[in-house]
Write an enzyme that holds these catalytic residues in place. Structure first.
Site, short mmCIF file in Angstrom:
data_model
loop_
_atom_site.label_atom_id
_atom_site.label_comp_id
_atom_site.label_asym_id
_atom_site.label_seq_id
_atom_site.Cartn_x
_atom_site.Cartn_y
_atom_site.Cartn_z
N ASP A 182 24.23 43.17 45.95
CA ASP A 182 22.75 43.13 46.44
C ASP A 182 21.97 44.28 45.53
OD1 ASP A 182 20.34 42.72 48.09
OD2 ASP A 182 21.71 42.15 49.73
N ILE A 183 20.73 44.38 45.75
CA ILE A 183 19.71 45.16 44.98
C ILE A 183 20.47 46.83 45.39
CG2 ILE A 183 17.78 43.78 45.08
CD1 ILE A 183 16.42 45.53 47.25
N PRO A 184 20.28 47.64 44.40
CA PRO A 184 20.92 48.85 44.47
C PRO A 184 20.77 49.55 46.14
CG PRO A 184 20.21 48.78 42.44
CD PRO A 184 19.69 47.78 43.18
N GLN A 202 44.69 30.54 46.36
CA GLN A 202 44.89 31.71 45.26
C GLN A 202 45.17 31.07 43.95
OE1 GLN A 202 43.52 34.46 45.74
NE2 GLN A 202 43.98 35.32 47.70
N ARG A 220 51.93 36.51 47.18
CA ARG A 220 52.81 35.19 47.87
C ARG A 220 54.13 35.50 47.86
NH1 ARG A 220 48.73 34.68 49.51
NH2 ARG A 220 47.30 32.72 49.78
N ASP A 242 42.01 37.97 58.83
CA ASP A 242 40.99 36.91 58.66
C ASP A 242 41.28 35.95 59.94
OD1 ASP A 242 40.22 37.70 56.33
OD2 ASP A 242 41.84 36.78 55.04
N ARG A 264 47.49 35.23 54.88
CA ARG A 264 48.21 33.94 55.25
C ARG A 264 49.58 34.09 55.51
NH1 ARG A 264 44.02 30.15 51.94
NH2 ARG A 264 44.02 32.14 50.67
N THR A 317 40.73 36.86 42.72
CA THR A 317 42.08 36.08 42.40
C THR A 317 42.07 34.82 42.57
OG1 THR A 317 42.61 36.89 44.71
CG2 THR A 317 43.52 38.06 42.83
N THR A 332 19.88 48.19 49.01
CA THR A 332 20.36 47.73 50.05
C THR A 332 21.95 48.00 50.03
OG1 THR A 332 18.78 45.86 49.80
CG2 THR A 332 20.94 45.51 51.16
N LYS A 378 42.44 45.06 57.14
CA LYS A 378 41.36 44.79 56.52
C LYS A 378 40.47 43.73 57.33
CE LYS A 378 41.16 41.37 52.96
NZ LYS A 378 39.94 40.47 53.06
N ASP A 425 35.90 44.77 53.93
CA ASP A 425 36.08 43.95 52.94
C ASP A 425 34.82 43.18 53.04
OD1 ASP A 425 36.62 42.98 50.40
OD2 ASP A 425 38.11 41.51 51.20
N LYS A 466 32.50 42.94 50.45
CA LYS A 466 32.06 42.73 49.11
C LYS A 466 30.82 42.34 48.73
CE LYS A 466 36.27 39.93 48.05
NZ LYS A 466 37.02 39.73 49.53
O1 C5P Z 1 45.50 34.71 52.95
P1 C5P Z 1 45.64 35.60 51.45
O2 C5P Z 1 46.95 36.49 51.42
O3 C5P Z 1 45.24 34.92 50.28
O4 C5P Z 1 44.50 36.63 52.16
C1 C5P Z 1 43.91 37.39 50.74
C2 C5P Z 1 42.89 38.28 51.33
O5 C5P Z 1 42.18 39.05 50.30
C3 C5P Z 1 41.42 37.53 51.86
O6 C5P Z 1 41.06 37.91 52.86
C4 C5P Z 1 40.66 37.61 50.64
O7 C5P Z 1 39.22 37.53 51.19
C5 C5P Z 1 40.80 38.75 50.06
N1 C5P Z 1 40.49 38.91 48.76
C6 C5P Z 1 40.99 38.10 47.63
N2 C5P Z 1 40.56 38.13 46.45
C7 C5P Z 1 39.80 39.22 45.88
C8 C5P Z 1 39.56 40.18 47.19
C9 C5P Z 1 39.95 40.02 48.25
O8 C5P Z 1 41.77 37.17 47.97
N3 C5P Z 1 39.48 39.63 44.57
#
Ligand code: C5P
Length: 217
Positions: free
Chosen positions: A63-65, A174, A165, A9, A195, A113, A67, A31, A58, A60
């Protein structure tokens, strides 16, 4: 394959490459999400593939099917390992995604999350079962729901958990979080970490300590 997926990220390709070089021995899957992809999508994907590692794209998709189907086709050409779609996009969208020949693994986001409200285990299970019935390979879910999903969808249905974490750091944005050990013991196939690693001064040491904790238990 190694259990930790590292979330790149960052919004800078040189920084991303530096992180990859420093974590190379600890990570098999990187990712790439919107922050990095918008800056240098194809370049970073080719770089990761070129050094023999895998890409989890990632974005996510929601959109319409048609696309979503064409986005999956486009991703397939980049030779990525896996990608994400939103389960809330519904049956037609999920089926469009899996209709692509030789598609990468497709994982559905069940519930973010960072979401606190209106999340019941029943919602998560409903979305996981829908994803499974549409031919998806697994779901991205909170560590708190891993065992339930495995019980309902079977052990071969992948569960990938962000919201991880270490004991002593804060939750950031989160909400539904757990430690790496908790997630692995509950049966997560992969844990996604960003992070907790990227904000540390020594990526290698943090990663080494996590693997030691997971393996020692
Ligand atoms: O920094 P952290 O450990 O919170 O990063 C979590 C990563 O997982 C982020 O890139 C976030 O976009 C991704 N993510 C998430 N929850 C989801 C799907 C993906 O936190 N349900």
């Amino acid at each position: 394959m190694k259990k930790i997926i590292l979330a790149l990220d960052v919004d800078n390709v040189d920084k991303a490459k530096q992180i990859i070089r420093e974590t190379y021995h600890f990570i098999d899957i990187y990712k790439v999400g919107p922050i990095l992809f918008i800056q240098c999508g194809k370049e970073i994907i080719e770089f990761i593939n070129g050094i023999g590692k895998k890409v989890f794209l990632d974005l996510k998709l929601y959109d319409i099917p048609m696309t979503v189907q064409r986005a999956v086709e486009s991703a397939q050409k980049l030779d990525i390992f896996s990608l994400t779609v939103h389960s809330s996009g519904g049956k037609k969208m999920l089926q469009a995604a899996t209709s692509v020949y030789n598609h990468p693994k497709i994982w559905a986001v069940s519930v973010l999350t960072s979401t606190r409200t209106r999340t019941t285990p029943a919602t998560v299970i409903k979305r996981a079962l829908l994803a499974k019935s549409c031919g998806l390979d697994g779901v991205i879910s909170s560590p708190l729901e891993i065992d339930l999903i495995k019980k309902e969808c079977g052990k071969n249905f992948n569960v990938i958990t962000p919201g991880i974490r270490l004991n002593n750091n804060n939750h950031d944005d989160q909400i539904r979080v757990a430690t790496p050990l908790y997630a692995i013991n509950k049966g997560a196939d992969f844990i996604v970490m960003g992070r907790s690693i990227l904000n540390s001064k020594n990526y290698k040491m943090v990663l080494h300590n996590i693997y030691q904790t997971i393996q020692d238990n």
